[in-house]
Design an enzyme around this catalytic site. Structure first.
Site, PDB file in Angstrom:
ATOM      1  N   ASP A  43     -15.719  14.818  -0.348  1.00  0.00           N
ATOM      2  CA  ASP A  43     -15.697  15.761   0.759  1.00  0.00           C
ATOM      3  C   ASP A  43     -14.612  15.436   1.783  1.00  0.00           C
ATOM      4  OD1 ASP A  43     -17.730  17.326  -0.244  1.00  0.00           O
ATOM      5  OD2 ASP A  43     -19.309  16.269   0.830  1.00  0.00           O
ATOM      6  N   GLY A  44     -14.399  14.151   2.046  1.00  0.00           N
ATOM      7  CA  GLY A  44     -13.362  13.771   2.994  1.00  0.00           C
ATOM      8  C   GLY A  44     -11.989  14.226   2.541  1.00  0.00           C
ATOM      9  N   ASN A 113     -15.696  20.623  10.011  1.00  0.00           N
ATOM     10  CA  ASN A 113     -17.112  20.247  10.075  1.00  0.00           C
ATOM     11  C   ASN A 113     -17.642  20.203  11.505  1.00  0.00           C
ATOM     12  OD1 ASN A 113     -17.602  20.099   7.370  1.00  0.00           O
ATOM     13  ND2 ASN A 113     -17.810  17.875   7.275  1.00  0.00           N
ATOM     14  N   TYR A 156     -22.638  15.151   9.546  1.00  0.00           N
ATOM     15  CA  TYR A 156     -23.040  14.295  10.666  1.00  0.00           C
ATOM     16  C   TYR A 156     -24.113  14.969  11.522  1.00  0.00           C
ATOM     17  CZ  TYR A 156     -22.322  10.977  14.541  1.00  0.00           C
ATOM     18  OH  TYR A 156     -22.481  10.037  15.512  1.00  0.00           O
TER      19      TYR A 156
END
Length: 253
Positions: A43-44, A113, A156
């Site tokens: 995902d990063g 995000n 997060y």
């Protein structure tokens, strides 16, 4: 007509091996000439690729060669052209972070995000929160706070006990990270058109850093966050495995 594919990969050995195998099999077009960009990693790396290719016309199709892979499709080498032809496109809009640091510099960054504020010293942060110019919370004593998009709400934001937002919903999540005062404040939902402002109290004694996805700004005095509807990131998913389904599925695990 066969799609022109550009393959990009993270530094992970598994991603690099996959890139070499796929490029050898299907060719590897330059990004500016590609019809689609295939990102191999986690995902990063997907977020990094979306930011980096924002100005290109090609959508991004991710295949998981990382850990979680929430934004990625399953990895397979054999049927890639067919999967790309059948893939469904979703468009997500980023947040823009405007911030001023203690040295007087002004900073601007985009976040797909979330934008988060985090204490960077031994003491808790003290934040004042305003929405659309109206003070909503005089003092939030916490480890931090964040504003999340629907696409980022399972990252997060969710680990900080924020809500999962349906994709396409017209709201952003405003979530505290380890709030100490007020103890019962559980965050808020604000319209996606709202501007959320954080002012840092006692920045010398209680330093705070701001992070837009992976870009960090140290010692901020204030931060403003709002959505950018005029910027769209195009992501491709296999049918039945798009963001709406993934976000719904996360609420039943």
């Amino acid at each position: 007509m066969t799609a022109r594919i550009a393959f990009v990969a993270s530094d992970a050995p598994t991603a690099q091996i996959a890139r070499a195998a796929l490029a050898s099999r299907f060719g590897d077009a330059p990004e500016k000439e590609a019809d689609v960009i295939v990102a191999l990693g986690g995902d990063g790396f997907m977020l990094h690729t979306l930011h980096r290719t924002q100005g290109l016309n090609a959508p991004v199709y991710g295949m998981n060669r990382g850990t979680v892979g929430f934004l990625m499709n399953d990895y397979s080498e054999s049927d890639l052209p067919e999967r790309l032809a059948a893939a469904e496109e979703e468009v997500i809009h980023p947040l823009v972070m405007e911030a001023q640091s203690a040295d007087g510099a002004h900073h601007r960054a985009l976040a797909i995000n979330e934008v988060s504020l985090l204490r960077s010293g031994a003491q808790t942060a003290q934040l004042r929160i305003s929405v659309d110019g109206r003070l909503r919370l005089e003092e939030l004593v916490c480890d931090g706070a964040l504003v999340s998009t629907p696409a980022g709400s399972t990252a997060y934001n969710y680990s900080a006990h924020g809500p999962i937002l349906p994709i396409g919903s017209d709201v952003l999540a405003l979530t505290a990270v380890a709030a100490f005062r007020p103890r019962r404040w559980r965050g808020a939902l604000v319209r996606s058109s709202a501007t959320v402002r954080f002012d840092v109290a006692q920045p010398d004694k209680r330093p705070v850093m701001a992070v837009a996805d992976s870009r960090a700004v140290e010692n901020v005095l204030w931060v403003e966050v709002r959505s950018m509807p005029d910027i769209g990131h195009r992501i491709l998913f296999d049918p039945g495995h798009g963001l709406e389904e993934r976000l719904l599925r996360e609420q039943f695990v």
